[in-house]
Design an enzyme around this catalytic site. Sequence first.
Site, PDB file in Angstrom:
ATOM      1  N   LYS A 291       3.111 -37.277  37.292  1.00 56.00           N
ATOM      2  CA  LYS A 291       1.947 -37.368  36.402  1.00 56.00           C
ATOM      3  C   LYS A 291       0.650 -37.618  37.196  1.00 56.00           C
ATOM      4  CE  LYS A 291       4.604 -38.893  32.339  1.00 56.00           C
ATOM      5  NZ  LYS A 291       4.771 -39.966  31.319  1.00 56.00           N
TER       6      LYS A 291
ATOM      7  N   TYR B 272       4.592 -32.325  24.429  1.00 50.73           N
ATOM      8  CA  TYR B 272       4.984 -33.606  23.835  1.00 50.73           C
ATOM      9  C   TYR B 272       4.981 -33.508  22.303  1.00 50.73           C
ATOM     10  CZ  TYR B 272       4.755 -36.326  28.227  1.00 50.73           C
ATOM     11  OH  TYR B 272       4.971 -36.855  29.482  1.00 50.73           O
TER      12      TYR B 272
ATOM     13  N   ASN C   4       2.669 -43.819  33.763  1.00 51.03           N
ATOM     14  CA  ASN C   4       3.927 -44.275  34.349  1.00 51.03           C
ATOM     15  C   ASN C   4       4.534 -43.303  35.364  1.00 51.03           C
ATOM     16  OD1 ASN C   4       4.742 -42.413  32.515  1.00 51.03           O
ATOM     17  ND2 ASN C   4       6.103 -43.743  31.345  1.00 51.03           N
TER      18      ASN C   4
ATOM     19  N   HIS D 107       7.563 -37.903  34.500  1.00 55.08           N
ATOM     20  CA  HIS D 107       8.282 -37.483  33.296  1.00 55.08           C
ATOM     21  C   HIS D 107       9.644 -36.957  33.731  1.00 55.08           C
ATOM     22  CE1 HIS D 107       9.294 -35.445  29.538  1.00 55.08           C
ATOM     23  NE2 HIS D 107       9.771 -34.481  30.319  1.00 55.08           N
TER      24      HIS D 107
ATOM     25  N   GLU E 265      11.816 -27.637  28.412  1.00 54.04           N
ATOM     26  CA  GLU E 265      10.749 -28.099  29.306  1.00 54.04           C
ATOM     27  C   GLU E 265      10.683 -27.271  30.596  1.00 54.04           C
ATOM     28  OE1 GLU E 265      11.472 -32.301  29.670  1.00 54.04           O
ATOM     29  OE2 GLU E 265      10.837 -32.696  27.607  1.00 54.04           O
TER      30      GLU E 265
HETATM   31  P1  IDP Z   1       9.925 -41.248  28.601  1.00 56.56           P
HETATM   32  O1  IDP Z   1       8.805 -40.609  29.401  1.00 56.56           O
HETATM   33  O2  IDP Z   1      10.531 -42.411  29.331  1.00 56.56           O
HETATM   34  O3  IDP Z   1      10.952 -40.246  28.134  1.00 56.56           O
HETATM   35  P2  IDP Z   1       8.866 -41.247  25.879  1.00 56.56           P
HETATM   36  O4  IDP Z   1       9.229 -42.236  24.828  1.00 56.56           O
HETATM   37  O5  IDP Z   1       9.429 -39.866  25.747  1.00 56.56           O
HETATM   38  O6  IDP Z   1       9.245 -41.894  27.302  1.00 56.56           O
HETATM   39  O7  IDP Z   1       7.284 -41.177  25.913  1.00 56.56           O
HETATM   40  C1  IDP Z   1       6.605 -40.144  26.598  1.00 56.56           C
HETATM   41  C2  IDP Z   1       5.455 -40.734  27.378  1.00 56.56           C
HETATM   42  O8  IDP Z   1       4.484 -41.255  26.476  1.00 56.56           O
HETATM   43  C3  IDP Z   1       5.831 -41.943  28.262  1.00 56.56           C
HETATM   44  O9  IDP Z   1       6.382 -41.553  29.512  1.00 56.56           O
HETATM   45  C4  IDP Z   1       4.484 -42.635  28.415  1.00 56.56           C
HETATM   46  O10 IDP Z   1       3.648 -41.961  29.356  1.00 56.56           O
HETATM   47  C5  IDP Z   1       3.905 -42.448  27.016  1.00 56.56           C
HETATM   48  N1  IDP Z   1       4.247 -43.563  26.130  1.00 56.56           N
HETATM   49  C6  IDP Z   1       5.410 -43.746  25.457  1.00 56.56           C
HETATM   50  N2  IDP Z   1       5.397 -44.857  24.705  1.00 56.56           N
HETATM   51  C7  IDP Z   1       4.189 -45.391  24.891  1.00 56.56           C
HETATM   52  C8  IDP Z   1       3.565 -46.589  24.373  1.00 56.56           C
HETATM   53  O11 IDP Z   1       4.130 -47.351  23.576  1.00 56.56           O
HETATM   54  N3  IDP Z   1       2.301 -46.839  24.815  1.00 56.56           N
HETATM   55  C9  IDP Z   1       1.633 -46.005  25.678  1.00 56.56           C
HETATM   56  N4  IDP Z   1       2.184 -44.878  26.178  1.00 56.56           N
HETATM   57  C10 IDP Z   1       3.448 -44.577  25.793  1.00 56.56           C
HETATM   58 MG    MG Z   2      10.709 -38.658  26.821  1.00 53.10          MG
END
Ligand code: IDP
Ligand code: MG
Length: 138
Positions: free
Chosen positions: A10, A50, A113, A116, A127
Amino acid sequence: MTERTLCVVKPNAVKDNNIGAIIKMLEEAGLKVVGLKMAKLTAEKVEAFYAEHVEKPFFDGLKAFMTSGNVVAMVLEGDDAIARCRKVMGATNPENADEGTIRKLFAASMTENAVHGSDSPESAAREINFYFDQFSIL
Ligand code: IDP
Ligand code: MG
């Protein structure tokens, strides 16, 4: 079982010069890079990628972040590649990520974070197809 997954470095991790460190961790975990590209996402692309998150309260922040800079997308192949990649990535919230995981080391926040990774064979297929055509994957 040998499978393929999509992993994306990212924008925060690209800006922080952690592309190489992240690929090294994935390779050392037994994953093989079989497709690789840099890209800059538009808002429309983020909404499509997304799709399951567009209604979530965090989506506007996620969209602003994912369009803020370049990403590096890769197709990884290996035994249980989907779970293996997610194990090396660590938990979505870096505060909950295990020591030595990519997110523990390189995430700036829950949104920023660092990586992905696909979460199922169905998402992986969708994807991979989102980022790569058949001529750019081995
Ligand atoms: P993942 O990337 O671990 O699969 P997902 O639930 O699919 O997590 O969420 C996609 C992305 O959205 C996360 O990697 C993060 O960047 C963002 N995200 C998810 N939940 C939150 C939140 O509660 N606050 C802020 N950003 C979030
Ligand atoms: Mg995810």
